[in-house]
Design an enzyme around this catalytic site. Sequence first.
Site, PDB file in Angstrom:
ATOM      1  N   THR A  80       0.839  -1.208   0.000  1.00  0.00           N
ATOM      2  CA  THR A  80       0.000   0.000   0.000  1.00  0.00           C
ATOM      3  C   THR A  80       0.871   1.254   0.000  1.00  0.00           C
ATOM      4  O   THR A  80       0.489   2.281  -0.559  1.00  0.00           O
ATOM      5  CB  THR A  80      -0.951   0.009   1.207  1.00  0.00           C
ATOM      6  N   GLY A  85       1.828   9.694   3.273  1.00  0.00           N
ATOM      7  CA  GLY A  85       0.721  10.058   2.391  1.00  0.00           C
ATOM      8  C   GLY A  85       0.994  11.219   1.467  1.00  0.00           C
ATOM      9  O   GLY A  85       0.377  11.342   0.412  1.00  0.00           O
ATOM     10  N   GLU A  86       1.901  12.097   1.866  1.00  0.00           N
ATOM     11  CA  GLU A  86       2.026  13.335   1.106  1.00  0.00           C
ATOM     12  C   GLU A  86       3.373  13.541   0.436  1.00  0.00           C
ATOM     13  O   GLU A  86       3.469  14.229  -0.584  1.00  0.00           O
ATOM     14  CB  GLU A  86       1.691  14.519   2.029  1.00  0.00           C
TER      15      GLU A  86
END
Lengths: 293, 694
Positions: free
Chosen positions: B589, B659-660
């Site tokens: 993921t 995430g970023e």
Amino acid sequence: MKPPAFLYHDPRSIDEAVALLARLDNARLLAGGQSLMPMLNMRYVLPDHIIDLNRIEALAGVRQIGETLRIGAMTRQRDIAEHPLVRSRLPLMVEALGHVGHRQTRNRGTIGGSLCHLDPAAELVAVAANLDATIEIVGPKGARLLPMAEFALGFMTPAIAPDEMVAAVNLPLPAARHGYAFLEMARRHGDFAIVAVAVVLTLDPAGRLATCAITLGGAAAVPRRMAEAETMLRGAAPDALLFGRAAATARAVDALEDAQVPGWYRRQVAETLIERALATAHRRAVAANGMAS
Amino acid sequence: MTRLLEPRAIGMPLERLDGHAKVTGTAPYAFEHALRDPLYLYPLEAAIARGRMTAIDTAEAEALAGVVAVMTPRNAPRLAADDDQELWLLQSEGIHFRGQLVGAVIAQTPEIARHAAALVRIAYEAEPHDAALAADRDDLYKPEQVNPDYAADTDEGDVEAALAAADVAIDATYTTPMEHNNPMEPHTTVAIWEGGVLTLYDSTQGAHSVRTTLAPVFGLAPDKIRIIAPYVGGGFGSKGTAHAHDVLAGLAAQMVPGRPVKFALTRQQMFWLAGYRTPTIQRIRLGAGRDGRLTAIVHEVIEQTARFKEFAEQTATSTRIMYASPNRRTSHRLAKLDVPVPSWMRAPGETPGMFAGEVAMDELAVACGLDPIALRIRNDPAADPQSGKPWSGRKLVECLREGARRFGWDRRAPNPAARREDGWLVGMGVASSTYPAYALPGSRATIRYGEDQRYVVRIGAADIGTGTWTALTQIAADALGCPIEAVRLEIGDSALPHASVEGGSSGINCWGSAIVAAARAFRGQHGAAPVPGAEIGAEMPEDPEAQRFAMHSFGAQFAEVRVNADTGEIRVPRMLGVFSAGRIINPRTARSQFIGGMTMGLSMALHEESVLDPRFGHVVNHDLASYHIAAHADIGDIDAVWLDEVDPHSNPMGSRGIGEIGIVGAAAAIANAAWHATGIRIRDLPITPDKLLA
């Protein structure tokens, strides 16, 4: 249902459709629906009536009449691209159709719908202009024929009255041994062309250019034939320098500006694409004539 | 040092536990929850950018069969708190921006609601509006702080003197356009008002943060609001805060107690009701010695906010920590415009700021005659330049070197426009990435041992498509010392223990820490062989080391760009990101997250631009046909790798959040590669073909 409410009509004949058009106010004709349906969903058009042409069998089909190809308005783009006559006599159309939307939209989209929508960047509009097509229009007073140059009145505005519809398009076939090219640049494949170019040319026995038609799509409000370049090329001995000079006439085009593409860029790409299209079409013409390149 | 988990499940590329449900369509997204007797809402929206409504004629709409109610400021329920003007809906006739929600139709079907909304006639008294951002406005102001709580300005040393004395100086202005989040699932709320309790099936990044925000707005105690969001189809920050549509649905639900009211924004409405990234105008000045050693860094930012609510993007904060220099200055100035309020969009601040900063570094490398990687290594600071604290683990140099090796950087010609292949100019570019390791307080988890001999782990966390369901299960398994199969996770509901928002790349850090704390407490209390029914809860402990270390992730992004010499068409056949982000909980993921971020960065570099028409104050290309987001056909060979490492100071998992960072620096790498291909320096995004021919 996503579109706003409307009354739906499904005539089975051209006469029936024309009668509905004459009778109904604020009606829209539904052909393949690949432009109209999204416009309805986004409420850019708000018709009271939709006249669905999809059940009128007489409107579809490809037929050769002498040296003209007659294509019914409701003929699907996919059926045109796969038609043996089109593939053998009009490969320009096949190449152009490869740029029209996507496989799914071509399964539904029709030639008549595209011509009547008359998006300045539409490939079929540019092809019709390049071949000097004649549009068959029917209305309450019967049928009439209109040259493509007069049909494309202005930005998305065909020269048909509210009670008329397009029945077919007649495409004069180029000589059996011709060269062609359809090139396009878009932000994405299947998107509206920033610029598209259609070229058809023929050679005389000496290898000089006998005829040449060049059309720019996407650059102006309606397809633009490059008359100056065509004159320059007719009768001339083709070479890269000449093609470059002919392409340079695109610098004079009064090109469309929009939020994302400046006009000067359209002109510059037009010049590049015309040059490339002339070279490709010439190469193909040489091959078709069995000449040494 | 933080007591680290022993990695058994974490670090394994476990397949998504929710994958089957998603691909079979059985995972319910907000609109899809099976509720009895739903009604449907279609909003009324302001057709002017500033002014007030003078008359609203709802008669025709109300007369339509199937319309249940038409809600306007005249009959809308009253709200309790006006602190947040974005959420202060239908309480007055005032208009702050074009598209503002000014009412709603509630009807038996979505079609009737939409049709009826078109029948409502609203008369306005328009006031002159102002929607044009420019650097030379005389009303720019300094915000008290920038998102989330940084100082607006910093100033250290004497930058002007250092610039004047510098051997080499760069002074350039960079711009990034307005950009819009476009998650696949539109912003959606299904609201039910029953017995004084408001329930929202919401598409949100934070069930608890929405509850905390909305409770005072509706004048309800927090336990009278419940937010349910088990599956969310993307957010990118635009679902990180409650927006006006949540309030509109809640108001509507009050008018039809007991009936669910379903409201999904259209794609077009997402271009004015769901936040966006502010356009930025950034002036950067760099001073350096001949050897490339920086002596001055100045980063001055101009951006916009809404007149009715402030959002100040922290565009220059990454510059404060990136490179060493004795003299440094950053500033943020805002223009208040009659536009929708900007908000979070993936790495707010770092994304536009590192575009400008990393292109400026490329320009400095050229000016100094240095390789851009060598320049960055030369200016790598031993400690955080801003706070002076030691790094918890800064491995930018390792990322740059590893990336250079993998990407074939040694084959890059030193000069631009040196490689031409069949009419295409080919170049390579590099840029650094960074993102802070945030730890938001307040997350709590409970663990209960069930009759089925499984551990039920409960926390109100969000999975916005990132893999939370899977990663938290892995963390819980390791924290409990049990197999994955023995964990049953429950997330996505404000009825579960409190969880911080999925924002700032902090989700896994915070929720994982709370789960580890609960697991350790559970084992401490109930031992290795608990009896069924054994339960305990714990809060995420404060990290004592957070104050001692500067915690940031770093990365290096590489791009190969091909530019057609005749048409300016741009292709990116290759991209590589090398990241240092602490331990990676789930490589499968995580890779998606990194590659997704880089893809979004490519999209920003080449395509994304919201064109605001200042005459009307709205985005003209408000659909995905004209606002192009990179699609598969735009992406070539894109790869992300990471250093095998653990941050011993961040949290028990040793993670820092992923995430970023993938979007940060990606656009700069592409812009730098485009320069290397052509010799043309593009400082204004997006890099469209015309800019490379101009």
